[in-house]
Design a protein around this motif. Structure first.
Motif: not given
Length: 780
Positions: A665-674, A557-567
């Motif tokens: 993955l969510i943490d990487i984007f949420a903290t700006g380290h991406w 299924p890969g990433l749960d994109l809905e959950r990723v975007l909610r976070r």
């Protein structure tokens, strides 16, 4: 009180029950109870249920002293339920990953409706899945919740209990229960929908409904199917007891006739000896419950009439005539195809004896898709730098609209196709032209490949049977023998191609022509592309492009994109692109997810995005030319490397941050380290190794070398990496996300810009995850 009570009746499903129960307990939404009901099953179902009960406290076991049937087994499970909502799942079916989370979110969005209807897919015994054909009824457009009067099309969905979530209080107050019998879902589904004050839909596949191999399900043909009449007796008795539902009688009468006709037409349900009796009983039911006033579609009128009149022999004659017409049509079509094939082969042999045209070039990509990839970039460059060459593009008709008007359009398998292959001097493709192609003296075949190889290719698949499957290596090498030139984006590619596709061709290390656009595009082009894709201004657009697992029948299924975007919050948008081989949308209908699977140009998607998330796809090598952030999501790295194999460890030489899980993955984007400095350093090293020639003039160099015959020394020199100026992303000017800072008052520790710590106390031990060197590591 749990949010969901998932009720699973089990009878003679020991081979599938473990997978069914595991699909529930492994959901990312854990607030549930699983009530497994052993319906007096003579096999190991009861023991399997007890094993799960001992393993997980969320499991309740109900053992019935005798077999009561699926409906009453569900009733027994519902009597033990304490959740807000009831969900039913057959013992050989499964919940899809993240299904309960999606259901919970939709229930919250729509104000806790009485019934939520969601979608399903048939999971066939050979590994394929096919989505419900009536999924259009589940559109989430329009007000929600609603009543059945507002969306009567829901009655056209399958009469099943397992594609809905029911508010438990509504079921108890309405006194709804499953009757005994084989078609117990009929007098349950319709009354529940008709009586609901509020209904909502979820346009997402939440259940995989198993379709077993024909003949392997015991007791599927026989008199049990006469139970359908008794169930419709119960349904119409319910209508008589509730006069307020009388308006639904014509609709339900039509559904009954369609259902009876379907049962009658299925050979695996009714033996020949019982069909006449079944149709006589159906005629009696139609006379008893006939309700004029609801029109029947034209295509169904004959079948309705035959069932209502009980014309058994006429029904059989009509079906036989239709089957004969289909068989005759198939035979005639097959004969025409054979004659056409013979004629085309003769035409090709004639064309092979005519002179090769030095002013003709033919192009193709991915075996018949539209204008694009490296062949597309070369075709465009050929018209610019060698206008005396007439170009043609081979594509299936549905992709002809992507071909420039200056280029001739050719459909595969036609006489024009074989003429072009036989007489064009230049043949350019990223795949091959098929086993019947004959390489003639004077022809030049350019194999552009499809990118830089990370996963094993060619002869290396000898050691990877799960990925190679039925690869014909002899046929592959015969195709390699026709190549004159092979494009390589870097030294790694050239060395790999020459080893895994051994031949006498010349390697052209001039870069990837399809990447020229990254150096040639302007900010106005980026803005136009984002507007065409519906990306809101100020948004950060993430291109999610996972690769295909060719060693698996069913794709993960890969990433749960809905959950990723909610976070991540409303600022982020995902452009979701499934692999062309897979093709299934990654998140159908999800908010802030744009399905770009069918978009004709992946290069345009790269330009429109601000960051790339991928796993093992070669798109990362192309995207690095844009010098934009790349994040690797390598959750199944060990399985992928074991089955397919990779040419280097992506963790040791990544193009950016590497996430092992969805939360990382969510943490990487949420903290700006991406897009932090460490990610930029990793990307710079990656570009140096894999993007040495992609300076915007790769296609020009190839055309001047292959078509115009210029010497290597006369070609345009490669622009150094530090002098290239790829078009910036739309989000490049936005302020960086705040980095962790020292907050002495809160007692938090500060970390450098290249480190991110996510810590917490668990049983008295402080655990922390440190983001460094592009990946997360755990410390205690």
């Amino acid at each position: 009180m749990p949010r969901f009570s998932v009720i699973v009746p089990a009878y003679q499903v020991q081979a599938y029950l473990h997978e069914c129960l595991e699909s529930v307990l492994s959901q990312s939404y854990p607030d549930l109870e699983l009530i497994a009901v052993d319906d007096g099953s003579p096999d190991a179902c009861g023991a399997i249920i007890d094993e799960f009960t001992a393993r997980d406290p969320r499991v309740k076991a109900v053992h019935l002293p005798e077999t009561l049937g699926r409906g009453r087994a569900r009733n027994a499970g519902a009597a033990e339920a304490s959740g807000d909502y009831l969900l039913f799942l057959d013992g050989d079916d499964t919940l899809t990953p993240h299904a309960l989370r999606s259901i919970a979110d939709r229930l919250k969005e729509t104000g806790e409706p009485d019934v939520l209807v969601y979608d399903y897919a048939h999971a066939h015994w050979n590994g394929g899945t096919v989505r419900n054909q009536a999924a259009v009824q589940l559109t989430e457009q329009g007000p929600a919740p609603f009543r059945l009067e507002d969306r009567p099309g829901l009655l056209h969905l399958v009469t099943a209990a397992w594609n809905k979530a029911y508010r438990r209080e509504y079921v108890e107050q309405g006194g709804f229960a499953f009757p005994p019998g084989y078609y117990e879902d009929v007098p349950w589904t319709y009354p529940v929908l008709m009586g609901a004050e509020s209904i909502a839909t979820l346009d997402r596949v939440c259940v995989h409904h198993r379709q077993r191999r024909p003949g392997t399900v015991p007791g599927t043909a026989g008199r049990d199917h006469f139970d359908v009449f008794e169930q419709y007796d119960r349904l119409f008795a319910h209508l008589d007891a509730h006069p307020e539902l009388a308006s639904w009688r014509p609709v339900l009468f039509r559904r009954m006739v369609e259902h009876l006709a379907t049962v009658f037409a299925r050979h695996d349900r009714l033996p020949r000896a019982l069909r006449a009796e079944f149709l006589r009983t159906a005629r009696a039911h139609c006379r008893r419950y006939r309700a004029p006033g609801h029109p029947v579609p034209v295509r169904s009128r004959l079948r309705h009439t035959l069932v209502r009149l009980g014309l058994h022999h006429t029904f059989r004659a009509v079906r036989g005539a239709a089957a004969l017409r289909r068989r005759t049509g198939r035979a005639a079509a097959g004969l025409l195809r054979a004659l056409r094939s013979v004629a085309l082969r003769a035409h090709y042999r004639v064309q092979l004896r005519l002179p090769v045209r030095a002013d003709r070039a033919v192009f193709a990509a991915y075996g018949g898709l539209g204008h694009g990839c490296n062949p597309g970039a070369l075709e465009t460059a050929l018209r610019t730098f060698a206008p005396h060459i007439r170009t043609a593009w081979i594509a299936r008709p549905e992709h002809h609209h992507t071909i420039p008007t200056a280029t001739r359009r050719i459909t595969p398998g036609t006489a024009a196709y074989w003429t072009a292959l036989a007489r064009s001097k230049y043949l350019v493709t990223n795949a091959d032209f098929g086993p019947r192609q004959v390489k003639r003296p004077g022809q030049i075949v350019v194999q552009t490949q499809r990118g830089t190889p990370l996963k094993h290719m060619g002869l290396d698949l000898h050691e990877r049977p799960a990925a190679a499957r039925e690869t014909d290596f002899g046929l592959m090498l015969r195709s390699v023998d026709t190549w004159d030139h092979v494009l390589s984006a870097n030294r790694h590619s050239a060395l790999t191609w020459e080893r895994v596709f051994p031949g006498t061709y010349r390697s052209l290390c001039h870069g990837q022509p399809r990447n020229d656009v990254f150096q040639q595009a302007t900010p106005a082009d980026v803005a136009r592309l984002r507007e065409s894709l519906g990306i809101p201004d100020g948004s950060v657009a993430i291109l999610y492009a996972p690769t295909y697992r060719d060693y698996r029948r069913a794709q993960p299924p890969g990433l749960d994109l809905e959950r990723v975007l909610r976070r991540l919050g409303p600022r982020f948008v995902v452009l979701a692109r499934a692999h062309p081989v897979h093709g299934t949308p990654l998140a159908r209908g999800a908010a802030r997810v744009v399905d770009v699977t069918g978009h004709p140009s992946v290069e345009q998607l790269c330009l429109a995005s601000d960051a790339l998330v991928t796993d093992y796809s070669s798109i990362m090598f192309d995207y690095a030319n844009l010098d934009r952030p790349i994040v690797i999501h390598a959750e199944d790295r060990q399985a992928y490397e074991a089955a397919r194999g990779t040419y280097f460890d992506l963790r040791s030489f990544p193009p950016g941050a590497v996430a092992r899980t969805e939360d990382e993955l969510i943490d990487i984007f949420a903290t700006g380290h991406w897009r932090g400095s460490r990610s930029a350093q990793l990307r710079a090293a990656f570009r140096t190794r894999f993007c040495p020639y992609d300076d915007g003039r790769a296609a020009e160099r190839v055309v001047r070398r292959v078509v115009l015959g210029e010497d290597e020394s006369a070609l345009p020199p490669v622009i150094p990496l530090d002098e290239r100026r790829p078009v910036p992303s739309a989000a490049a000017s936005l302020a960086h996300s705040p980095q962790p800072t020292e907050l002495s008052a809160a007692g938090e520790r500060a970390f450098p810009e290249d480190a991110f710590v996510d810590g917490g106390f668990t049983e008295g031990v402080f655990s922390e995850r440190v983001f460094s060197e592009g990946v997360f590591t755990d410390r205690v």
